[in-house]
Design an enzyme around this catalytic site. Sequence first.
Site, short mmCIF file in Angstrom:
data_model
loop_
_atom_site.label_atom_id
_atom_site.label_comp_id
_atom_site.label_asym_id
_atom_site.label_seq_id
_atom_site.Cartn_x
_atom_site.Cartn_y
_atom_site.Cartn_z
N CYS A 135 -5.64 -3.14 2.81
CA CYS A 135 -5.57 -2.79 4.19
C CYS A 135 -6.87 -3.26 4.75
O CYS A 135 -6.76 -4.23 5.32
CB CYS A 135 -4.84 -2.12 4.46
N GLU A 142 1.28 -0.93 0.07
CA GLU A 142 -0.18 -0.03 0.09
C GLU A 142 1.23 1.82 -0.11
O GLU A 142 1.93 1.28 0.49
CB GLU A 142 -0.65 0.12 1.32
N LYS A 174 -9.55 2.90 -2.47
CA LYS A 174 -10.00 1.86 -1.65
C LYS A 174 -11.12 2.76 -1.28
O LYS A 174 -11.58 3.80 -1.73
CB LYS A 174 -8.61 2.06 -0.65
#
Length: 523
Positions: free
Chosen positions: A388, A276, A338
């Site tokens: 994540c 990430e 995300k």
Amino acid sequence: MRFRRANPNDPPKPQRSTRGRMIITGIAGALCVFAFAPFGWWPLEILGLATLFYQVLRSSGVKAAALIGWAFVTGWTVAGVHWLYVSMHTYGAMPAPLAALAVLLLGAAMGLYGAAAMAGAAWLRQRWTLPLPAANLLVFPAMWSLFEWLRGWLFTGFPWLSSGYAHNHSPLAGFAPVIGQYGLGWLAAVIAGALLLLLHRTRLRAAGLIVAICVAGVALSFLQWTYPEGKPISVRLLQGNVPQEEKFNGARIVAIMQQYQQAIMAAPADLIATPETAIAALPQALPPDYLSGIAQYLNKTNSNLILGIFTADSETVYHNSVIGIPAKLGGSYYRYDKHHLVPFGEFVPFGFHWFVNLMSIPLGDQTSGADIQPAFPIKDQRVLPNICYEDLFGEEIAAQLNHPAQDQKPATILLNTSNLAWFGDTIAIPQHLQISQMRSLETGRPMLRATNTGATAIIHGDGKVERQLPVNTLGSLDARVQGMAGSTPYIIWGNKLFLVLAVLSLLAAWFLTRRAKNQPKAA
């Protein structure tokens, strides 16, 4: 308000203060941290729940039950996510007392779910005058698991260390593809309630129920819900091990970019994946030849890259993203944004800018991506990223597999890219690996993990870790990965099956009460 005895054969309640019961359950909740990774002592979690149920059953009323439930979940949360102190104080520059207070306040807030669950269970037992078996096996497990599920989505959700995660290697693991991790938490609570009945006159039935649940879980683990599709692909997962204090340091960004460029071009693979935000800059700010130079190498070696980077659609709209650079030179770049952002770290809840301003978190007010996004096609496989924190939300990943974007076939491989350097060398890293293992169990898909400091790993569709890099080291993880197709019940139904079972439990308890009231009394 005091309970009337639900059954005249119940033993009398010993006189112990509510404060004493809160201390006992608070300690029991804190000890449950050892049920999760890296310790894996999953029976502790069942014993902890049994302790909670016992203390609530012996409490003086609904208010006492609420306080006892609050103490249990507060202890559970503070012990389990104490590492948040590291991100807020060490890397967020928040004063130590405030960082410690913030962790305690988070625990207290999560404790409200435990308070509501146990207050509701105690109220229902009193209202319906339930016998002990019905309370232990139907009401308490259902209320516990329903409020865990509520905690997982209300106010964007915080399902970290939900009780089901402790059972990715327990006899209950076989249920994960059917009812998901919340369903595993419900079954663990049923077993906890049954343990309390081993000294009751229904002990044989309780013991039989425990054995039956465990045997069924083991039997289900032998079922193959998914099947191989296409040929395996070669993968290289990069672990940059960039210290968090350097990651957003302007003087170090160029050196970090060069480090990742060298790592990407060190060897070919069908899929090369970085962590990430491996590149802590927007594509527009990169040197003109940076991405094009990498693309030329990918074309030369027939490799594909997934690169963690920030992206921006305007001066005020930016995303935590990964971009996919295909092997074919001139091909369209893939992008995944995300969509489930972290409160206070990636977006600022209304009215809390003052709190976020106490921390030095760069790009802390991002824009979320679409709920359903396409996968990245690589040869015979389709790779679906999650970034994540997103892999805590199993139903969201299941929904992307059940209803893939743009009329695609469902993804065959999952990929998590993370940066847990925010939490230092703490148990957050193995806890997050365990969460990814649960997603593999639920979906029957392999999960690849490309992380900054760990845990960079390859997880099979059965939830077992095939290979893993040592934490806090620089390196790459090379392997061949077989993609999987097909749907588990969890992919199709998400958490609905678990919710139906929990609600049916409550309805069964109510039905038993109604039937008992309607039975004619003996002359």
